[in-house]
Design a protein around this motif. Structure first.
Motif, mmCIF file in Angstrom:
data_model
loop_
_atom_site.group_PDB
_atom_site.id
_atom_site.type_symbol
_atom_site.label_atom_id
_atom_site.label_comp_id
_atom_site.label_asym_id
_atom_site.label_seq_id
_atom_site.Cartn_x
_atom_site.Cartn_y
_atom_site.Cartn_z
ATOM 1 N N PHE A 10 16.907 0.140 29.179
ATOM 2 C CA PHE A 10 18.167 -0.183 29.846
ATOM 3 C C PHE A 10 19.385 0.274 29.045
ATOM 4 C CE2 PHE A 10 15.006 -3.397 31.071
ATOM 5 C CZ PHE A 10 14.946 -3.146 32.441
ATOM 6 N N VAL A 11 19.373 1.550 28.649
ATOM 7 C CA VAL A 11 20.491 2.141 27.910
ATOM 8 C C VAL A 11 20.788 3.522 28.476
ATOM 9 C CG1 VAL A 11 19.973 0.898 25.761
ATOM 10 C CG2 VAL A 11 19.020 3.182 26.119
ATOM 11 N N VAL A 12 21.970 4.007 28.154
ATOM 12 C CA VAL A 12 22.328 5.397 28.387
ATOM 13 C C VAL A 12 22.451 6.018 27.009
ATOM 14 C CG1 VAL A 12 24.149 6.966 29.183
ATOM 15 C CG2 VAL A 12 23.515 4.985 30.570
ATOM 16 N N ARG A 13 21.873 7.215 26.825
ATOM 17 C CA ARG A 13 21.949 7.816 25.501
ATOM 18 C C ARG A 13 21.903 9.333 25.557
ATOM 19 N NH1 ARG A 13 16.332 5.654 22.962
ATOM 20 N NH2 ARG A 13 14.928 6.784 24.317
ATOM 21 N N VAL A 14 22.341 9.898 24.432
ATOM 22 C CA VAL A 14 22.294 11.341 24.220
ATOM 23 C C VAL A 14 21.560 11.574 22.915
ATOM 24 C CG1 VAL A 14 23.649 13.410 23.733
ATOM 25 C CG2 VAL A 14 24.478 11.754 25.415
ATOM 26 N N LYS A 15 20.603 12.485 22.937
ATOM 27 C CA LYS A 15 19.886 12.870 21.723
ATOM 28 C C LYS A 15 20.405 14.228 21.281
ATOM 29 C CE LYS A 15 15.232 13.590 19.902
ATOM 30 N NZ LYS A 15 13.800 13.585 20.207
ATOM 31 N N SER A 16 20.716 14.357 19.988
ATOM 32 C CA SER A 16 21.271 15.613 19.500
ATOM 33 C C SER A 16 20.970 15.786 18.017
ATOM 34 C CB SER A 16 22.784 15.634 19.713
ATOM 35 O OG SER A 16 23.356 16.826 19.221
ATOM 36 N N MET A 17 20.958 17.039 17.593
ATOM 37 C CA MET A 17 20.856 17.355 16.170
ATOM 38 C C MET A 17 22.243 17.351 15.537
ATOM 39 S SD MET A 17 17.661 17.701 16.151
ATOM 40 C CE MET A 17 16.989 18.507 14.729
ATOM 41 N N ASN A 18 23.278 17.384 16.366
ATOM 42 C CA ASN A 18 24.662 17.499 15.921
ATOM 43 C C ASN A 18 25.304 16.118 15.793
ATOM 44 O OD1 ASN A 18 27.353 18.066 15.533
ATOM 45 N ND2 ASN A 18 27.580 19.313 17.372
ATOM 46 N N VAL A 19 25.116 15.476 14.655
ATOM 47 C CA VAL A 19 25.654 14.131 14.464
ATOM 48 C C VAL A 19 27.182 14.139 14.444
ATOM 49 C CG1 VAL A 19 25.557 14.096 11.929
ATOM 50 C CG2 VAL A 19 25.336 11.956 13.208
ATOM 51 N N ALA A 20 27.793 15.202 13.967
ATOM 52 C CA ALA A 20 29.261 15.286 13.961
ATOM 53 C C ALA A 20 29.794 15.304 15.398
ATOM 54 C CB ALA A 20 29.720 16.521 13.195
ATOM 55 N N GLY A 21 29.123 16.037 16.272
ATOM 56 C CA GLY A 21 29.521 16.069 17.680
ATOM 57 C C GLY A 21 29.339 14.720 18.351
ATOM 58 N N LEU A 22 28.247 14.034 18.021
ATOM 59 C CA LEU A 22 28.038 12.689 18.570
ATOM 60 C C LEU A 22 29.113 11.730 18.080
ATOM 61 C CD1 LEU A 22 24.153 12.233 18.384
ATOM 62 C CD2 LEU A 22 25.552 12.860 20.363
ATOM 63 N N ASN A 23 29.512 11.864 16.828
ATOM 64 C CA ASN A 23 30.591 11.020 16.291
ATOM 65 C C ASN A 23 31.905 11.271 17.020
ATOM 66 O OD1 ASN A 23 29.799 9.147 14.204
ATOM 67 N ND2 ASN A 23 29.136 10.931 13.042
ATOM 68 N N GLN A 24 32.187 12.519 17.344
ATOM 69 C CA GLN A 24 33.409 12.824 18.101
ATOM 70 C C GLN A 24 33.349 12.201 19.495
ATOM 71 O OE1 GLN A 24 33.479 17.127 17.784
ATOM 72 N NE2 GLN A 24 35.097 17.006 16.236
ATOM 73 N N ALA A 25 32.200 12.297 20.154
ATOM 74 C CA ALA A 25 32.043 11.688 21.473
ATOM 75 C C ALA A 25 32.189 10.172 21.375
ATOM 76 C CB ALA A 25 30.688 12.061 22.068
ATOM 77 N N ARG A 26 31.597 9.579 20.347
ATOM 78 C CA ARG A 26 31.701 8.134 20.142
ATOM 79 C C ARG A 26 33.152 7.709 19.949
ATOM 80 N NH1 ARG A 26 32.289 5.963 15.988
ATOM 81 N NH2 ARG A 26 32.054 3.815 15.433
ATOM 82 N N CYS A 27 33.900 8.484 19.174
ATOM 83 C CA CYS A 27 35.321 8.181 18.958
ATOM 84 C C CYS A 27 36.105 8.265 20.268
ATOM 85 C CB CYS A 27 35.916 9.121 17.918
ATOM 86 S SG CYS A 27 35.375 8.775 16.243
#
Length: 99
Positions: free
Chosen positions: A27-44
Motif C-alpha cells: 500500500f505505497v507508491v514508490r520509485v526505484k532508481s540508482m540515482n539517489v541524488a535525483g530521488l532526493n531532488q524529487a523528495r525535496c
C-alpha cells in the motif's frame, strides 16, 4: 526548485507516471532508481508542496527507493496523482479499500 507550485506538480506527476509503481501489497507508491541524488531532488519538490516521502537504501543491487507511505497516499493523490490510467486505478482501489 524555484518553479511555481503548478510546475512542480506537473513535473512530479510526469515523473511518477513514468517511473512510479503502485505497490498494492505494501500500500505505497514508490520509485526505484540508482540515482539517489535525483530521488532526493524529487523528495525535496514533494516536501515543498506538502507531500511527505522517504528514501531508503541502498538495496542489494545498489538501488534506492523513494516511497510515499500508506498514510500519505491521499495527500499524494490530491496533490500529485497520476495521469497513467492503470496506476490511477490501482491507487483508487487501494484508497477505497477494494484492493
Amino acid at each position: 526548485m524555484k518553479s511555481k507550485k503548478t510546475v512542480k506538480i506537473f513535473w512530479l506527476r510526469a515523473f511518477f507516471d513514468d517511473e512510479g509503481t503502485v505497490d498494492k501489497t505494501n500500500f505505497v507508491v514508490r520509485v526505484k532508481s540508482m540515482n539517489v541524488a535525483g530521488l532526493n531532488q524529487a523528495r525535496c519538490l514533494m516536501t515543498t508542496i506538502g507531500v511527505p516521502s522517504r528514501i531508503t537504501g541502498p538495496n542489494c543491487d545498489d538501488s534506492w527507493y523513494l516511497t510515499v507511505s500508506r498514510r500519505d497516499l491521499i495527500k499524494f493523490q490530491k496533490m500529485i496523482g497520476f495521469n497513467h490510467s492503470e496506476k490511477k486505478l490501482l491507487l483508487e482501489k487501494i484508497l477505497n479499500g477494494s484492493e
